[in-house]
Design a protein around this motif. Structure first.
Motif, short mmCIF file in Angstrom:
data_model
loop_
_atom_site.label_atom_id
_atom_site.label_comp_id
_atom_site.label_asym_id
_atom_site.label_seq_id
_atom_site.Cartn_x
_atom_site.Cartn_y
_atom_site.Cartn_z
N ASP A 157 0.74 -1.12 -0.27
CA ASP A 157 -0.32 0.49 0.47
C ASP A 157 0.62 0.97 -0.03
N LEU A 158 0.40 1.93 -0.52
CA LEU A 158 0.90 3.43 -1.20
C LEU A 158 -0.01 4.60 -0.39
N LEU A 159 0.82 5.38 0.00
CA LEU A 159 -0.11 6.27 1.24
C LEU A 159 0.11 7.34 0.29
N VAL B 156 1.69 -5.90 -12.48
CA VAL B 156 0.85 -5.27 -11.79
C VAL B 156 -0.13 -4.28 -11.54
N THR B 157 -0.68 -4.25 -11.41
CA THR B 157 -1.30 -3.08 -11.09
C THR B 157 -2.22 -1.80 -9.99
N ALA B 158 -2.29 -0.77 -10.23
CA ALA B 158 -2.27 -0.25 -9.19
C ALA B 158 -3.96 0.75 -9.11
N GLU B 159 -4.85 0.31 -7.55
CA GLU B 159 -5.72 0.96 -7.58
C GLU B 159 -6.29 1.56 -6.36
N VAL C 104 -3.56 3.95 -1.88
CA VAL C 104 -3.54 3.46 -3.29
C VAL C 104 -2.51 1.87 -3.01
N ALA C 105 -2.97 0.40 -3.60
CA ALA C 105 -3.72 -0.96 -3.50
C ALA C 105 -2.64 -1.14 -4.70
#
Length: 564
Positions: A68-70, A130-133, A141-142
């Protein structure tokens, strides 16, 4: 002139016997179609399930890891970040997180991850894993990575979140350093001019930028790092097998209803009742005891031989099948009037190979076994098979009788083992032109002579929908019996046969349904056969024991004086 009882086969209204007796509900028809096509549904379901199982056998296990990206967008009041390439706060928070997601899924980050992990696959292939959602209603961002090993999935997820943070930090640091250089020049100029307030503001701004050079992009941070998954997410054996089974069930059921709608063949007795208001006189089960086919000519001279259905005499039929012909005899005899007149019965069908010749032979045989004098007339000049089935040959045929060359009595041949009770008038040679003589007045005279000599006259007719040869005889007989075969008879031809008979004012006596299951009859006769076999085995054992006891007693008795 026709005998009085012949009028029983006439239907002056021309439509009463063609009304349906009873209908069935839609739900009943659905279940009936499913029962009829159960084999197809099972085959399709089994096929799709096996395909799913084969997929499971060859599919590569796939693992999925998530990091996870904050995202913390920069405030509009934060003047220190002015001019820096960071994520700014907007009126739509969702758009800020989507912007961060787009920064993750790009080729620069993928190239950095590829180099760090030492992968030999292409950048496009790496990006496809890879997916960023954005996570709904949050600043997260997962980043999800898929790979064929748990460690690689973890490393890819962590590599992309770390890579985007490092990349954005480098960009921010480079821009901050560039701004620091310009601000230092301004600071020296302000100090030289004695602008103390301006110099203090410039010094504070330079300090903030130097902090950004040390920390990097403050709007993107790694919230959660990925761990190696403990189990693959694909393939899922139970879900895959269930999906294959369910898909086969749906496809098989749909195919069953499609085939039922397009199938022109007779599949069940209810279809007869939907067309005609006529009784079913007998149900002849599938014959499994005797070979029902012979091999004919080769297809195109080189292919496999065509299979032709053969007529079966009583000696080759099972007990259950013979009992069905006894039922037919009883049903027709019940319609005979007690005025002492003979009765004529014509057996026909909508198309060839329906079992009409077998029905005619065994009906005549059953009537003969009941003590009646029976004449079996073969009226099919194109495919004569009665003589072959009965094992007799004609010296002269029906054609000579119709032409007046031979008397009926001289053309009859006895059919063993029925003695004088069963005689046959056969076709001595297949010839199309001989069929024309059936339309002569001699055909009516032949029928009257046969009825004078016998109690019953049974005529084996060709399919009236194929050739119209026997229609003059059909107008003269007392009963017309239609033979149909489940799974073979064509409904269109069956309706055509009804039209022909209706147009000629003929009401058939009923149907003989061939090819249906006969579980009750078969089990009844199997049980009787089992009991007979048990009694026979008991008698054999008893005789063996008696013989053995006699031998032992004779060997154990004292020797006589002569023997001594």
């Amino acid at each position: 002139m026709n005998p009085p009882d012949t009028q029983a086969t006439r239907d002056p209204s021309g439509s009463g016997w063609r009304r349906a007796q009873s209908g069935s509900s839609g739900l009943e028809r659905y279940f009936r179609v499913i029962r009829e096509r159960l084999g197809l549904i099972a085959m399709v379901t089994l096929t799709t399930t096996l395909v799913a199982a084969a997929y499971l056998a060859v599919a590569t296990e796939q693992y999925k890891a998530e990091a996870d990206l904050l995202v913390i967008p920069a405030s509009r009041e934060d003047t220190a970040l002015n001019g820096l390439p960071v994520i700014r706060e907007s009126s739509d928070p969702t758009r800020d997180v989507e912007t961060a997601a787009r920064l993750v899924d790009n080729r620069n980050v993928a190239n950095a991850v590829k180099d760090d992990l030492g992968l030999d696959q292409s950048v496009d292939s790496l990006l496809s894993q890879v997916t960023a959602e954005p996570v709904a209603q949050s600043n997260i961002v997962a980043v999800t990575a898929t790979a064929d090993s748990p460690d690689l999935a973890r490393d890819l997820a962590n590599g992309f979140v770390n890579g985007v943070v490092e990349q954005r930090s480098k960009v921010v640091k480079a821009e901050a350093e560039k701004q620091i250089v310009g601000l230092k020049d301004q600071l020296q100029e302000a100090e030289a001019n004695g602008e103390d307030a301006n110099a203090t503001a410039l010094a504070n701004q330079i300090a903030e930028l130097q902090g950004l050079v040390q920390s990097g992009d403050p709007t993107l941070t790694v919230e959660t790092r990925a761990d190696a998954p403990s189990s693959p997410f694909s393939p899922r054996p139970m879900l895959t097998l269930f999906a294959g089974f369910f898909a086969g069930l749906v496809l098989g059921t749909g195919g069953a209803f499609a085939m039922s709608a397009l199938d022109p063949r007779l599949r069940r007795e209810e279809q007869l009742r939907e067309l005609y208001s006529l009784p079913i006189l007998a149900r002849v089960p599938k014959e499994r005891r005797a070979p029902t086919f012979t091999l004919g000519k080769r297809r195109f001279g080189i292919g496999p031989r065509e299979r032709e259905r053969r007529a079966l005499p009583p000696g080759e039929l099972s007990a259950a099948t013979l009992e069905s012909f006894r039922t037919l005899r009883t049903m027709l005899a019940a319609q005979r009037r007690d005025d002492g007149n003979s009765r004529s019965i014509l057996v026909t069908g909508p198309s060839p190979s329906e079992g009409k010749t077998t029905t005619a032979i065994n009906l005549a045989s059953s009537l003969a076994l009941a003590g009646n004098r029976v004449i079996l007339i073969e009226a099919d000049f194109r495919r004569p098979t009665v003589g072959e089935a009965l094992g007799v040959r004609a010296r002269v045929g029906i054609g000579d009788v119709l032409l007046g060359n031979v008397a009926l009595e001289d053309a009859l041949v006895l059919a063993p083992p029925f003695g004088d009770n069963l005689c046959a008038l056969l076709v001595d040679r297949a010839d199309d032109w001989l069929a024309e003589v059936l339309s002569l007045p001699a055909a009516e005279a032949l029928l009257e002579d046969a009825k004078r000599l016998a109690d019953y006259v049974v005529l084996d007719s060709p399919p009236l929908t194929q050739v119209i040869d026997a229609m003059p005889l059909a107008r003269q007989v007392d009963d017309v019996v239609m033979v149909v075969r489940l799974g073979s008879s064509n409904l269109t031809q069956l309706a055509h046969l009804g039209d022909l008979l209706d147009q000629n004012g003929i009401k058939p006596a009923g149907f003989v349904v061939v090819g249906g299951p006969g579980p009750e009859e078969s089990s009844y006769y199997r049980e009787a056969q089992r009991r007979r076999n048990a009694q026979s085995d008991w008698l054999v054992n008893f005789e063996q024991k008696t013989s053995s006891s006699s031998s032992e007693s004779s060997s154990a008795r004292p020797a006589s004086s002569a023997e001594r």
